[in-house]
Design an enzyme around this catalytic site. Structure first.
Site, mmCIF file in Angstrom:
data_model
loop_
_atom_site.group_PDB
_atom_site.id
_atom_site.type_symbol
_atom_site.label_atom_id
_atom_site.label_comp_id
_atom_site.label_asym_id
_atom_site.label_seq_id
_atom_site.Cartn_x
_atom_site.Cartn_y
_atom_site.Cartn_z
ATOM 1 N N GLU A 99 -37.346 -45.453 39.866
ATOM 2 C CA GLU A 99 -36.910 -44.192 40.589
ATOM 3 C C GLU A 99 -35.938 -43.646 39.657
ATOM 4 O O GLU A 99 -35.067 -43.956 39.202
ATOM 5 C CB GLU A 99 -36.548 -44.755 41.978
ATOM 6 N N CYS B 27 -29.714 -38.870 38.763
ATOM 7 C CA CYS B 27 -29.348 -40.256 38.623
ATOM 8 C C CYS B 27 -30.685 -40.976 38.075
ATOM 9 O O CYS B 27 -31.650 -40.856 38.632
ATOM 10 C CB CYS B 27 -28.783 -40.594 40.026
ATOM 11 N N CYS C 279 -32.930 -55.448 37.256
ATOM 12 C CA CYS C 279 -31.631 -55.725 36.827
ATOM 13 C C CYS C 279 -31.578 -57.264 36.847
ATOM 14 O O CYS C 279 -31.688 -57.883 37.800
ATOM 15 C CB CYS C 279 -30.835 -54.895 37.587
ATOM 16 N N CYS D 14 -26.431 -58.289 41.512
ATOM 17 C CA CYS D 14 -25.365 -58.087 42.440
ATOM 18 C C CYS D 14 -25.765 -58.587 43.870
ATOM 19 O O CYS D 14 -26.734 -57.888 44.172
ATOM 20 C CB CYS D 14 -24.642 -56.720 42.154
ATOM 21 N N CYS E 174 -26.761 -55.326 46.026
ATOM 22 C CA CYS E 174 -27.757 -54.446 45.506
ATOM 23 C C CYS E 174 -29.138 -54.448 45.689
ATOM 24 O O CYS E 174 -29.509 -55.488 45.476
ATOM 25 C CB CYS E 174 -27.326 -54.085 43.883
ATOM 26 N N CYS F 224 -27.299 -44.695 46.444
ATOM 27 C CA CYS F 224 -26.829 -45.697 45.568
ATOM 28 C C CYS F 224 -27.261 -47.007 46.086
ATOM 29 O O CYS F 224 -27.124 -47.403 47.201
ATOM 30 C CB CYS F 224 -25.461 -45.700 45.467
HETATM 31 N N1 SAH Z 1 -25.950 -51.273 36.925
HETATM 32 C C1 SAH Z 1 -24.900 -50.151 36.840
HETATM 33 C C2 SAH Z 1 -25.404 -49.146 37.378
HETATM 34 C C3 SAH Z 1 -26.369 -48.697 38.310
HETATM 35 S S1 SAH Z 1 -25.676 -49.157 39.961
HETATM 36 C C4 SAH Z 1 -23.758 -50.521 37.720
HETATM 37 O O1 SAH Z 1 -23.930 -51.773 38.735
HETATM 38 O O2 SAH Z 1 -22.668 -49.880 37.615
HETATM 39 C C5 SAH Z 1 -24.838 -47.538 40.281
HETATM 40 C C6 SAH Z 1 -23.820 -47.749 41.528
HETATM 41 O O3 SAH Z 1 -24.395 -48.032 42.745
HETATM 42 C C7 SAH Z 1 -22.718 -49.089 41.235
HETATM 43 O O4 SAH Z 1 -21.448 -48.456 41.344
HETATM 44 C C8 SAH Z 1 -23.336 -49.949 42.365
HETATM 45 O O5 SAH Z 1 -22.276 -50.857 42.316
HETATM 46 C C9 SAH Z 1 -23.641 -48.984 43.327
HETATM 47 N N2 SAH Z 1 -24.471 -49.724 44.642
HETATM 48 C C10 SAH Z 1 -25.328 -50.752 44.338
HETATM 49 N N3 SAH Z 1 -25.733 -50.982 45.599
HETATM 50 C C11 SAH Z 1 -25.155 -50.208 46.457
HETATM 51 C C12 SAH Z 1 -25.308 -50.122 47.851
HETATM 52 N N4 SAH Z 1 -26.189 -50.828 48.621
HETATM 53 N N5 SAH Z 1 -24.415 -49.093 48.540
HETATM 54 C C13 SAH Z 1 -23.644 -48.374 47.579
HETATM 55 N N6 SAH Z 1 -23.557 -48.588 46.229
HETATM 56 C C14 SAH Z 1 -24.199 -49.453 45.617
HETATM 57 FE FE1 SF4 Z 2 -27.779 -54.462 38.283
HETATM 58 FE FE2 SF4 Z 2 -27.222 -53.440 40.700
HETATM 59 FE FE3 SF4 Z 2 -25.400 -54.852 39.788
HETATM 60 FE FE4 SF4 Z 2 -25.930 -52.335 39.073
HETATM 61 S S1 SF4 Z 2 -25.037 -52.890 41.081
HETATM 62 S S2 SF4 Z 2 -25.607 -54.245 37.765
HETATM 63 S S3 SF4 Z 2 -28.068 -52.185 39.101
HETATM 64 S S4 SF4 Z 2 -27.563 -55.541 40.177
#
Ligand code: SAH
Ligand code: SF4
Length: 340
Positions: A90, A103, A110, A114, A117, A331
């Site tokens: 996406e 974006c 991934c 996290c 996420c 995000c």
């Molecule tokens: N993997 C990279 C880039 C993709 S995530 C990273 O983690 O930085 C892009 C941003 O979205 C990151 O700051 C991540 O922590 C944030 N993000 C992930 N899940 C989210 C959520 N449920 N609500 C708000 N931000 C989120």
């Molecule tokens: Fe991967 Fe999501 Fe963590 Fe970014 S926030 S490193 S996309 S698991």
């Protein structure tokens, strides 16, 4: 293989191999990037025989096909793109008055995992190629009939875990024969792959770095972002400070505010300690709830408290304006669609 994703030198080599003059490479790039056309059949200034040969070689103009899209009332539009092997990723278009941002994703799934996420819950499938990355931005510009001014690697995946393809894509977005986007308008967001941050600082590119900080001590950060066990907080911050010092670019520290998890007074005090006195900017992010994940967003007044206190202490800070929540395009809500 696709034309999108090859740089000028690679494409020149290819056309020479096919017995054509070198300048055909620039003609092809013009069609794909300037005119937004990736169907060889429409490239009217190229000899028919050459176009046939490209096809015979198994070459295609584009790396992606659009498999779906959803538009929110604020103009934010989420795209689902199908890859040649049927995985999907996406990307999101975010229009504002003065900037048009895409974006984009860098991986299918991934591996960082996290806990907050949506992508992290899906596991890792594969890296995207440079063509698959750059084509998300290109195709969205064509669809919206607009020049995309900004691009951020904040979709699915950890860009610095797919370093070579991400860097090549950024150079293509920036190239005069590519999408001609200013390096200063390109941003890579990382969960903290320390050696790659040092490497990026030495690329002599003016691109922006964003770090997903989200916690101010190792115990909590390791819970939220498992990669923190490999590259703990002190090392990550040191790498970001080095990036800011070398590039003179202000590093963004992203901080998702999770109620009762990282939004207490002690967290705020440590956040100031980590950020005061160097070229950074704290972006406080309202959490977007993800199904089957127990976190809740902090109350708006807690966010305001963080913002006010950081600013009082001389730390640049802002609260991220959320866009496109109604289409799950915000995000952390980008989800991988398996073999649709
Ligand atoms: N993997 C990279 C880039 C993709 S995530 C990273 O983690 O930085 C892009 C941003 O979205 C990151 O700051 C991540 O922590 C944030 N993000 C992930 N899940 C989210 C959520 N449920 N609500 C708000 N931000 C989120
Ligand atoms: Fe991967 Fe999501 Fe963590 Fe970014 S926030 S490193 S996309 S698991």
């Amino acid at each position: 293989m696709q034309i999108v994703g090859l740089n000028l030198e690679e494409l020149e080599e290819l056309v020479l191999k096919l017995g054509e003059p070198r300048y055909r490479a620039r003609q092809l790039l013009d069609w794909v990037y300037k005119k937004g056309i990736d169907d060889f059949g429409q490239m009217s200034n190229l000899p028919a025989l050459f176009r046939e040969r490209l096809q015979e070689q198994g070459l295609a103009g584009s790396a992606l096909t659009q498999a779906g899209a959803e538009e929110a009332t604020d103009g934010t539009k989420k795209y689902l793109f199908r890859l040649p092997d049927d995985f999907c990723v996406e990307a999101v278009y975010i229009p504002e008055k003065k900037r048009k941002t895409v974006c984009f994703s860098t991986q299918v799934g991934c591996a960082v995992g996290c806990t907050f996420c949506a992508t992290g819950q899906q596991g890792f499938k594969r890296n995207l190629t440079a063509g698959e990355i750059v084509d998300q931005v290109r195709k969205i510009g064509v669809d919206r009939r607009t020049r995309i001014s900004h691009a951020v690697a904040m979709g699915q995946g950890e860009p610095l875990a797919n370093y070579a393809a991400t860097l090549k894509a950024l150079r293509l977005l920036n190239a005069d024969y590519g999408l001609q986007m200013a390096a200063r308008h390109l941003t890579v967001s990382t969960s903290g792959v320390v050696p790659a941050i040092y490497r990026l600082a030495d690329e002599k590119l003016q691109i922006n770095l964003a770090l997903s900080l989200h916690a101010t001590n190792d115990e909590l950060r390791s819970q939220l972002i498992p990669l923190n066990r490999t590259y703990p907080l002190a090392q990550v911050i040191q790498a970001c400070r080095d990036y800011a010092a070398k590039t003179k670019r202000r590093v963004t520290l992203e901080y998702i505010m999770l109620e009762g998890v990282n939004d207490g007074e002690a967290d705020l005090a440590r956040l100031v300690e980590l950020t005061v006195g160097w070229l950074c900017h704290v972006n406080l992010i309202p959490y977007n709830p993800v199904p089957a994940v127990a976190y809740r967003p902090s109350a708006p007044r807690t966010r305001q408290r963080f913002l006010g206190y950081l600013q009082e202490k001389g730390v640049a800070a802002s609260i991220r304006q959320e866009r496109g929540a109604e289409v799950n395009a915000a995000c952390g809500q980008l989800r991988q669609h398996l073999k649709l």
